[in-house]
Design a protein around this motif. Structure first.
Motif, PDB file in Angstrom:
ATOM      1  N   ASP A   1       0.821  -1.141   0.030  1.00 57.88           N
ATOM      2  CA  ASP A   1      -0.107   0.069  -0.119  1.00 57.88           C
ATOM      3  C   ASP A   1       0.943   1.094   0.094  1.00 57.88           C
ATOM      4  OD1 ASP A   1      -2.697   1.221   0.486  1.00 57.88           O
ATOM      5  OD2 ASP A   1      -1.674   2.097   1.992  1.00 57.88           O
ATOM      6  N   ASN A   2       0.866   2.260  -0.736  1.00 54.12           N
ATOM      7  CA  ASN A   2       1.577   3.284  -1.149  1.00 54.12           C
ATOM      8  C   ASN A   2       1.381   4.229   0.125  1.00 54.12           C
ATOM      9  OD1 ASN A   2       3.147   4.787  -2.757  1.00 54.12           O
ATOM     10  ND2 ASN A   2       1.577   6.149  -3.242  1.00 54.12           N
ATOM     11  N   LYS A   3       0.292   4.278   0.942  1.00 49.41           N
ATOM     12  CA  LYS A   3       0.092   5.226   1.932  1.00 49.41           C
ATOM     13  C   LYS A   3       0.879   4.443   3.299  1.00 49.41           C
ATOM     14  CE  LYS A   3      -4.165   7.421   0.514  1.00 49.41           C
ATOM     15  NZ  LYS A   3      -5.456   7.775   0.811  1.00 49.41           N
ATOM     16  N   SER A   4       0.632   3.259   3.408  1.00 51.85           N
ATOM     17  CA  SER A   4       1.085   2.514   4.780  1.00 51.85           C
ATOM     18  C   SER A   4       2.756   2.463   4.652  1.00 51.85           C
ATOM     19  CB  SER A   4       0.644   1.258   4.929  1.00 51.85           C
ATOM     20  OG  SER A   4       0.847   0.385   3.799  1.00 51.85           O
ATOM     21  N   VAL A   5       3.331   2.496   3.551  1.00 53.71           N
ATOM     22  CA  VAL A   5       4.912   2.477   3.370  1.00 53.71           C
ATOM     23  C   VAL A   5       5.373   3.843   2.508  1.00 53.71           C
ATOM     24  CG1 VAL A   5       6.904   1.247   2.493  1.00 53.71           C
ATOM     25  CG2 VAL A   5       4.795  -0.178   3.043  1.00 53.71           C
ATOM     26  N   PRO A   6       6.094   4.726   3.522  1.00 57.02           N
ATOM     27  CA  PRO A   6       6.503   5.929   3.303  1.00 57.02           C
ATOM     28  C   PRO A   6       7.707   5.812   2.380  1.00 57.02           C
ATOM     29  CG  PRO A   6       7.294   5.536   5.492  1.00 57.02           C
ATOM     30  CD  PRO A   6       6.295   4.288   5.040  1.00 57.02           C
ATOM     31  N   ASP A   7       8.268   6.858   1.798  1.00 62.09           N
ATOM     32  CA  ASP A   7       9.380   6.684   0.901  1.00 62.09           C
ATOM     33  C   ASP A   7      10.640   6.268   1.845  1.00 62.09           C
ATOM     34  OD1 ASP A   7      11.601   7.232  -0.457  1.00 62.09           O
ATOM     35  OD2 ASP A   7      10.901   9.502  -1.103  1.00 62.09           O
ATOM     36  N   LEU A   8      11.004   5.103   1.383  1.00 59.82           N
ATOM     37  CA  LEU A   8      12.115   4.634   2.114  1.00 59.82           C
ATOM     38  C   LEU A   8      13.535   5.456   2.037  1.00 59.82           C
ATOM     39  CD1 LEU A   8      11.480   0.837   1.124  1.00 59.82           C
ATOM     40  CD2 LEU A   8      10.737   2.120   3.497  1.00 59.82           C
ATOM     41  N   ASN A   9      13.495   6.057   0.984  1.00 61.25           N
ATOM     42  CA  ASN A   9      14.800   6.827   0.950  1.00 61.25           C
ATOM     43  C   ASN A   9      14.823   8.067   1.744  1.00 61.25           C
ATOM     44  OD1 ASN A   9      15.559   5.143  -1.207  1.00 61.25           O
ATOM     45  ND2 ASN A   9      14.168   6.102  -2.543  1.00 61.25           N
ATOM     46  N   THR A  10      13.818   8.560   2.488  1.00 61.33           N
ATOM     47  CA  THR A  10      14.006   9.825   3.363  1.00 61.33           C
ATOM     48  C   THR A  10      13.793   9.587   4.666  1.00 61.33           C
ATOM     49  OG1 THR A  10      11.531  10.294   2.812  1.00 61.33           O
ATOM     50  CG2 THR A  10      13.063  11.222   1.275  1.00 61.33           C
ATOM     51  N   LEU A  11      13.734   8.087   5.075  1.00 63.70           N
ATOM     52  CA  LEU A  11      13.407   7.956   6.489  1.00 63.70           C
ATOM     53  C   LEU A  11      14.582   8.178   7.503  1.00 63.70           C
ATOM     54  CD1 LEU A  11      11.367   4.382   6.372  1.00 63.70           C
ATOM     55  CD2 LEU A  11      10.492   6.639   7.025  1.00 63.70           C
ATOM     56  N   LYS A  12      14.449   8.636   8.634  1.00 62.70           N
ATOM     57  CA  LYS A  12      15.577   8.563   9.346  1.00 62.70           C
ATOM     58  C   LYS A  12      15.425   7.479  10.291  1.00 62.70           C
ATOM     59  CE  LYS A  12      15.376  13.790   9.719  1.00 62.70           C
ATOM     60  NZ  LYS A  12      16.478  13.570   8.990  1.00 62.70           N
ATOM     61  N   GLU A  13      16.419   7.035  10.932  1.00 62.18           N
ATOM     62  CA  GLU A  13      16.715   6.051  11.736  1.00 62.18           C
ATOM     63  C   GLU A  13      15.690   5.360  12.640  1.00 62.18           C
ATOM     64  OE1 GLU A  13      20.030   3.337  14.132  1.00 62.18           O
ATOM     65  OE2 GLU A  13      20.814   4.965  12.880  1.00 62.18           O
ATOM     66  N   PRO A  14      15.114   6.430  13.423  1.00 57.34           N
ATOM     67  CA  PRO A  14      14.183   5.952  14.352  1.00 57.34           C
ATOM     68  C   PRO A  14      12.773   5.656  13.467  1.00 57.34           C
ATOM     69  CG  PRO A  14      15.231   8.067  15.023  1.00 57.34           C
ATOM     70  CD  PRO A  14      15.868   7.957  13.699  1.00 57.34           C
ATOM     71  N   GLU A  15      12.539   6.258  12.473  1.00 61.65           N
ATOM     72  CA  GLU A  15      11.275   6.002  11.659  1.00 61.65           C
ATOM     73  C   GLU A  15      11.323   4.788  10.996  1.00 61.65           C
ATOM     74  OE1 GLU A  15      11.870   9.469   9.106  1.00 61.65           O
ATOM     75  OE2 GLU A  15      10.282  10.646  10.328  1.00 61.65           O
ATOM     76  N   ALA A  16      12.686   4.640  10.577  1.00 55.31           N
ATOM     77  CA  ALA A  16      12.794   3.131   9.893  1.00 55.31           C
ATOM     78  C   ALA A  16      12.688   2.072  11.046  1.00 55.31           C
ATOM     79  CB  ALA A  16      14.418   3.161   9.035  1.00 55.31           C
ATOM     80  N   GLU A  17      13.375   2.089  12.195  1.00 57.27           N
ATOM     81  CA  GLU A  17      13.244   1.065  13.058  1.00 57.27           C
ATOM     82  C   GLU A  17      11.718   0.878  13.368  1.00 57.27           C
ATOM     83  OE1 GLU A  17      14.758  -0.169  17.661  1.00 57.27           O
ATOM     84  OE2 GLU A  17      15.631   1.714  16.476  1.00 57.27           O
ATOM     85  N   LYS A  18      10.951   1.729  13.541  1.00 59.52           N
ATOM     86  CA  LYS A  18       9.634   1.740  13.766  1.00 59.52           C
ATOM     87  C   LYS A  18       8.701   1.175  12.699  1.00 59.52           C
ATOM     88  CE  LYS A  18       5.268   4.523  15.259  1.00 59.52           C
ATOM     89  NZ  LYS A  18       4.869   5.782  15.408  1.00 59.52           N
ATOM     90  N   LEU A  19       9.163   1.476  11.364  1.00 58.06           N
ATOM     91  CA  LEU A  19       8.509   0.846  10.326  1.00 58.06           C
ATOM     92  C   LEU A  19       8.832  -0.855  10.262  1.00 58.06           C
ATOM     93  CD1 LEU A  19       6.816   1.181   7.633  1.00 58.06           C
ATOM     94  CD2 LEU A  19       9.058   1.566   6.509  1.00 58.06           C
ATOM     95  N   LEU A  20      10.122  -0.927  10.503  1.00 56.09           N
ATOM     96  CA  LEU A  20      10.422  -2.224  10.239  1.00 56.09           C
ATOM     97  C   LEU A  20      10.098  -3.204  11.612  1.00 56.09           C
ATOM     98  CD1 LEU A  20      14.337  -2.126   9.282  1.00 56.09           C
ATOM     99  CD2 LEU A  20      12.258  -2.437   7.945  1.00 56.09           C
ATOM    100  N   SER A  21       9.801  -2.564  12.704  1.00 56.41           N
ATOM    101  CA  SER A  21       9.369  -3.329  13.661  1.00 56.41           C
ATOM    102  C   SER A  21       7.795  -3.755  13.626  1.00 56.41           C
ATOM    103  CB  SER A  21       9.617  -2.567  15.197  1.00 56.41           C
ATOM    104  OG  SER A  21       8.894  -3.095  16.201  1.00 56.41           O
ATOM    105  N   GLY A  22       7.016  -2.545  13.121  1.00 57.07           N
ATOM    106  CA  GLY A  22       5.774  -2.859  12.684  1.00 57.07           C
ATOM    107  C   GLY A  22       5.442  -3.965  11.713  1.00 57.07           C
ATOM    108  N   ILE A  23       6.360  -4.001  10.621  1.00 59.49           N
ATOM    109  CA  ILE A  23       6.018  -4.951   9.616  1.00 59.49           C
ATOM    110  C   ILE A  23       6.587  -6.494  10.280  1.00 59.49           C
ATOM    111  CG2 ILE A  23       6.964  -5.771   7.323  1.00 59.49           C
ATOM    112  CD1 ILE A  23       7.485  -2.891   6.839  1.00 59.49           C
ATOM    113  N   MET A  24       7.457  -6.322  11.018  1.00 59.04           N
ATOM    114  CA  MET A  24       8.033  -7.621  11.679  1.00 59.04           C
ATOM    115  C   MET A  24       6.948  -8.485  12.496  1.00 59.04           C
ATOM    116  SD  MET A  24      10.897  -9.534  11.914  1.00 59.04           S
ATOM    117  CE  MET A  24      11.540 -10.736  13.201  1.00 59.04           C
ATOM    118  N   GLY A  25       6.176  -7.523  13.270  1.00 60.67           N
ATOM    119  CA  GLY A  25       5.133  -7.841  14.234  1.00 60.67           C
ATOM    120  C   GLY A  25       3.801  -8.190  13.318  1.00 60.67           C
ATOM    121  N   SER A  26       3.590  -7.931  12.280  1.00 60.10           N
ATOM    122  CA  SER A  26       2.553  -8.398  11.413  1.00 60.10           C
ATOM    123  C   SER A  26       2.602  -9.469  10.517  1.00 60.10           C
ATOM    124  CB  SER A  26       1.874  -7.080  10.942  1.00 60.10           C
ATOM    125  OG  SER A  26       2.732  -6.583  10.265  1.00 60.10           O
ATOM    126  N   ASN A  27       4.024  -9.733  10.197  1.00 62.54           N
ATOM    127  CA  ASN A  27       4.250 -10.834   9.161  1.00 62.54           C
ATOM    128  C   ASN A  27       5.055 -11.938   9.870  1.00 62.54           C
ATOM    129  OD1 ASN A  27       3.565  -9.556   6.402  1.00 62.54           O
ATOM    130  ND2 ASN A  27       4.454  -8.032   7.744  1.00 62.54           N
TER     131      ASN A  27
END
Length: 240
Positions: A102-128
């Motif tokens: 989904d375009n809205k649920s996954v932000p632009d990966l190239n502009t993510l800062k480390e805390p944002e990236a960690e939060k995103l990966l943690s959420g994906i990890m937890g739901s898959n």
């Protein structure tokens, strides 16, 4: 950043080796066995062009067959590039999914800062059902989510919020999700039965860096070349 699960470190650690720019975010180093292993030499001599979905990708060999992704995933769009099979049993393949997330649920990966990236990966990890997950560089300008599915997944069998069972998968898969320069959302999955081989992982990791959008003119040229090749072969056969 926390490295999610050491159980997949060997498979994920290979990403550190295969592409000089990988990974973009990894808080902890993979175990020594993974980081000290000799890099696997990879060649991708075959260019696959998808007329339907408008992309090209370098492959370890010409697919022995290509089937719709819907044959494996009912609600998915894309193609399965089969490199080895035993009847209906797919032994080695790449699944290339279009509109993979989904375009809205996954932000632009190239502009993510480390805390944002960690939060995103943690959420994906937890739901898959992933055993490990990282954010990696496909190249100097484009990042991807790279993960390995778990061979054992804890499950809540009665829905009470408590883990009371373990589901075991027959095989594992490596997966990657990213946007192309045109913003198209792709997911690429590695099927390698019965076990993920180092050579297959190395080819997959290099292969995903080569996936590119192609425009309609390029597709037409590719189609014309195939038609001309078939026509030439037919003419030679008739002359004989």
């Amino acid at each position: 950043m926390r490295f999610y699960s050491y159980a997949a470190a060997a498979a994920l650690g290979a990403a550190i080796l295969m592409t000089p720019t990988m990974p973009a975010f990894a808080a902890e180093q993979a175990p020594a066995a993974a980081t000290q292993a000799a890099p696997v030499q990879v060649t991708l001599p075959y260019t696959y062009t998808s007329q339907q979905y408008g992309y090209t990708i370098q492959c370890p060999q010409k697919p022995v067959g290509v089937i719709p992704a819907s044959a494996l995933y009912e609600d998915k769009k894309g193609e399965v590039l089969i490199f080895d099979n035993d009847g209906y049993n797919i032994k080695y393949a790449w699944v290339v999914l279009s509109d993979a997330f989904d375009n809205k649920s996954v932000p632009d990966l190239n502009t993510l800062k480390e805390p944002e990236a960690e939060k995103l990966l943690s959420g994906i990890m937890g739901s898959n059902g992933y055993e490990g997950i990282m954010l990696v560089n496909l190249n100097a300008k484009n990042k991807a989510i790279y993960a390995v599915t778990a061979k054992e997944v804890e499950i809540d069998e009665d829905g009470d919020g408590k883990i009371d069972g373990v589901a075991k998968a027959d095989t594992q898969m490596a997966v990657a999700f990213f946007r192309t320069e045109k913003g198209n959302r792709y997911g690429v999955e590695l099927i390698d039965n019965p076990d993920l081989r180092a050579s297959s992982l190395a080819a997959f990791q290099k292969g995903i860096t080569t996936l590119k959008d192609v425009d309609s003119k390029q597709l037409a040229n590719s189609k014309d070349k195939k038609a001309n090749t078939k026509s030439s072969k037919k003419d030679k056969k008739n002359k004989k």
